[in-house]
Design a protein around this motif. Structure first.
Motif, short mmCIF file in Angstrom:
data_model
loop_
_atom_site.label_atom_id
_atom_site.label_comp_id
_atom_site.label_asym_id
_atom_site.label_seq_id
_atom_site.Cartn_x
_atom_site.Cartn_y
_atom_site.Cartn_z
N LEU A 249 38.41 38.17 57.85
CA LEU A 249 38.59 38.34 56.49
C LEU A 249 39.54 39.66 56.06
O LEU A 249 40.15 39.61 54.90
CB LEU A 249 37.44 38.58 55.66
N ARG A 250 39.77 40.39 56.97
CA ARG A 250 40.70 41.52 56.78
C ARG A 250 42.11 40.97 57.55
O ARG A 250 42.97 41.62 57.29
CB ARG A 250 40.21 42.74 57.14
N GLN A 251 41.91 40.47 58.81
CA GLN A 251 43.29 39.93 59.51
C GLN A 251 43.08 38.72 59.82
O GLN A 251 43.37 38.12 61.04
CB GLN A 251 43.10 40.92 60.74
N PRO A 252 43.22 37.64 58.70
CA PRO A 252 43.28 36.48 59.01
C PRO A 252 44.37 35.92 59.93
O PRO A 252 45.42 36.42 59.39
CB PRO A 252 43.50 35.72 57.61
N ARG A 253 44.16 35.01 60.64
CA ARG A 253 45.50 34.09 61.35
C ARG A 253 45.66 32.98 60.62
O ARG A 253 46.89 32.51 60.84
CB ARG A 253 45.00 34.19 62.98
N HIS A 254 44.65 31.96 60.92
CA HIS A 254 45.17 30.57 60.46
C HIS A 254 45.73 30.65 58.86
O HIS A 254 44.92 31.42 58.14
CB HIS A 254 43.52 29.73 60.16
N PRO A 255 46.66 29.76 58.69
CA PRO A 255 47.22 29.73 57.36
C PRO A 255 46.27 29.42 56.08
O PRO A 255 46.32 30.04 55.02
CB PRO A 255 48.31 28.65 57.47
N TYR A 256 45.19 28.62 56.41
CA TYR A 256 44.56 28.11 55.56
C TYR A 256 43.47 29.47 55.37
O TYR A 256 43.13 29.71 53.80
CB TYR A 256 43.35 27.04 56.27
N VAL A 261 41.67 34.16 51.70
CA VAL A 261 41.62 35.60 51.62
C VAL A 261 42.41 36.03 50.29
O VAL A 261 42.31 36.83 49.49
CB VAL A 261 42.12 36.27 52.99
N SER A 262 43.70 35.09 50.39
CA SER A 262 44.75 35.82 49.19
C SER A 262 44.14 35.74 47.86
O SER A 262 44.61 36.29 46.72
CB SER A 262 45.89 35.10 49.38
N ALA A 263 43.31 34.64 47.52
CA ALA A 263 42.48 34.55 46.41
C ALA A 263 41.64 35.35 45.79
O ALA A 263 41.17 35.48 44.76
CB ALA A 263 41.93 33.03 46.27
N VAL A 264 41.38 36.28 46.70
CA VAL A 264 40.31 37.54 46.49
C VAL A 264 41.31 38.62 45.80
O VAL A 264 41.88 39.11 46.29
CB VAL A 264 39.54 37.92 47.65
N ILE A 310 42.19 28.28 70.26
CA ILE A 310 43.00 29.42 70.95
C ILE A 310 41.93 30.80 70.60
O ILE A 310 41.79 31.09 69.87
CB ILE A 310 44.19 29.86 70.59
N GLY A 311 41.38 31.29 71.76
CA GLY A 311 40.58 32.37 71.85
C GLY A 311 41.15 33.77 72.14
O GLY A 311 42.34 33.74 72.64
N SER A 312 40.51 34.81 71.72
CA SER A 312 41.11 36.20 72.01
C SER A 312 40.30 36.90 72.89
O SER A 312 38.85 36.68 72.76
CB SER A 312 41.52 36.94 70.89
N ALA A 313 40.65 38.17 73.12
CA ALA A 313 39.74 38.87 74.17
C ALA A 313 38.60 39.75 73.06
O ALA A 313 37.72 40.00 73.68
CB ALA A 313 40.52 40.25 74.65
N GLY A 314 38.83 39.81 71.80
CA GLY A 314 37.90 40.20 70.86
C GLY A 314 36.61 39.32 70.48
O GLY A 314 36.16 39.42 69.61
N GLY A 315 36.75 38.09 70.94
CA GLY A 315 35.90 36.83 70.82
C GLY A 315 36.26 35.91 69.37
O GLY A 315 35.69 35.10 69.12
N ALA A 316 37.56 36.40 68.85
CA ALA A 316 38.25 35.39 67.93
C ALA A 316 38.52 34.14 68.27
O ALA A 316 38.80 34.07 69.45
CB ALA A 316 38.98 36.20 67.17
N ARG A 317 38.62 32.97 67.50
CA ARG A 317 39.07 31.92 67.67
C ARG A 317 39.78 31.20 66.76
O ARG A 317 39.44 31.44 65.51
CB ARG A 317 38.10 30.84 68.18
N VAL A 318 41.06 30.65 66.82
CA VAL A 318 41.52 29.98 65.72
C VAL A 318 42.27 28.39 66.29
O VAL A 318 42.70 28.56 67.36
CB VAL A 318 42.70 30.95 65.17
N GLU A 319 42.03 27.63 65.53
CA GLU A 319 42.66 26.29 65.80
C GLU A 319 44.15 26.16 65.15
O GLU A 319 44.01 25.86 63.90
CB GLU A 319 41.85 25.21 65.29
#
Length: 324
Positions: A249-256, A261-264, A310-319
């Protein structure tokens, strides 16, 4: 990918594992399928709050009901507290339901108007045959006090209470069996803004006091960020991004996710991202990436090929193909 093993685990193991859950319905014309949930996998740690966000119709509530087996999945597996939920006999599943409860969005619709508040809260105890009449009454009184109501509510009916009070009653009923998991399906969206914070604070307090784990479903990202440890973002039956609340919610990666988040108000310096069109129907899922017809960053590959996770070292994941 290695499939999770549902075996009796130590107390530090995940409380809940969902593996490739699918729920398809026949389309309205009877010739196709509606992909309500289409290959969702997740884990919930003990004592964790997992937020699930996305637009209406993305599959959030269907996923919650699949986890509880209120509806049966088309395919996939569910592990809860070390047991394979899909393999349980009815008698064992009935016992397991004591550990998995839900609070619904509309507190008035979820309460029987013909029953007193005392009867409503005691009903789970009656169904599972727990306690004598005196013990159940004491338990109900304790639950009322725990959620901020007094004993005078016992003989009153749902219509005599405000929306916030009715939601407190629904929460009291949900914790009556001392569950391990509470699924909160839009628990404050039907309430006035002034009451929402009171209910959220109550839920946070109960989680600590009763050692609960939460799945918190909402379209309100500010609320989700306030209560959640991790967040999943759903779009058209799929998880498109997951990570800690800060990551998503602070560093979103997926365009969706970026658009959500931009609507907040005040959440994004660059202003709001307005997506074109409406979400496609689950009966007509686009080829390739499901989000590509609305994506402001669409690539040619997005139109033909589903994106990898796609996963990252911090445990985040994005399709998303942007990160492949």
């Amino acid at each position: 990918m290695t499939r999770p093993q549902f075996t009796r685990s130590v107390a530090t193991g995940p409380l809940l594992i969902a593996d490739d859950l699918v729920k398809h319905y026949k389309s309205r014309d009877g010739h196709g399928i509606a992909r309500a949930v289409d290959g969702v996998s997740l884990t919930l740690k003990r004592g964790e709050t997992l937020g699930i966000v996305g637009e209406s119709g993305c599959g959030k509530s269907t996923l919650a009901r699949l986890i509880l087996r209120l509806i049966e999945p088309t395919s996939g597996r569910i592990g809860f507290d070390g047991e394979d939920v899909m393999a349980l006999k009815p008698s064992r599943l009935r016992r397991l339901r004591r550990d998995m409860q839900i609070v619904f969005q509309d507190p008035y619709a979820s309460l029987d108007p013909r029953m007193t508040i005392g009867q409503i809260i005691a009903e789970p105890l009656d169904i599972h045959g727990l306690g004598t009449a005196a013990e159940k009454r004491r338990k109900v009184e304790d639950l009322l006090l725990m959620v901020g109501l007094d004993r005078s509510a016992l003989q009153r009916y749902p219509h005599e209470f405000s929306g916030g009070q009715r939601q407190r009653i629904g929460i009291a009923r949900a914790i009556a069996l001392e569950p391990k998991l509470l699924i909160l399906d839009e628990p404050v969206s039907a309430l006035d803004v002034s009451i929402q914070s009171q209910i959220l604070n109550l839920l946070i307090d109960l989680k600590a006091r009763l050692n609960l784990s939460y799945i918190f479903i909402s379209h309100d990202l500010s609320v989700v960020e306030h209560v959640s440890d991790r967040v999943l973002v759903m779009y058209l039956g799929r998880i498109v991004e997951e990570g800690t609340a800060t990551q998503v919610l602070r560093q979103p990666r997926h365009p969706y996710t970026e658009a959500l988040v931009s609507a907040v108000p005040g959440a994004r310096a660059g202003g709001r991202i307005v997506l074109k069109g409406d979400p496609p129907s689950p009966e007509a899922v686009p080829e390739g990436c499901r989000f590509h017809p609305r994506c402001p960053k669409v690539l040619d590959i997005c139109r033909t090929t589903p994106p990898p996770a796609i996963g990252s070292a911090g445990g985040a994941r994005v399709e998303c193909h942007l990160f492949s």
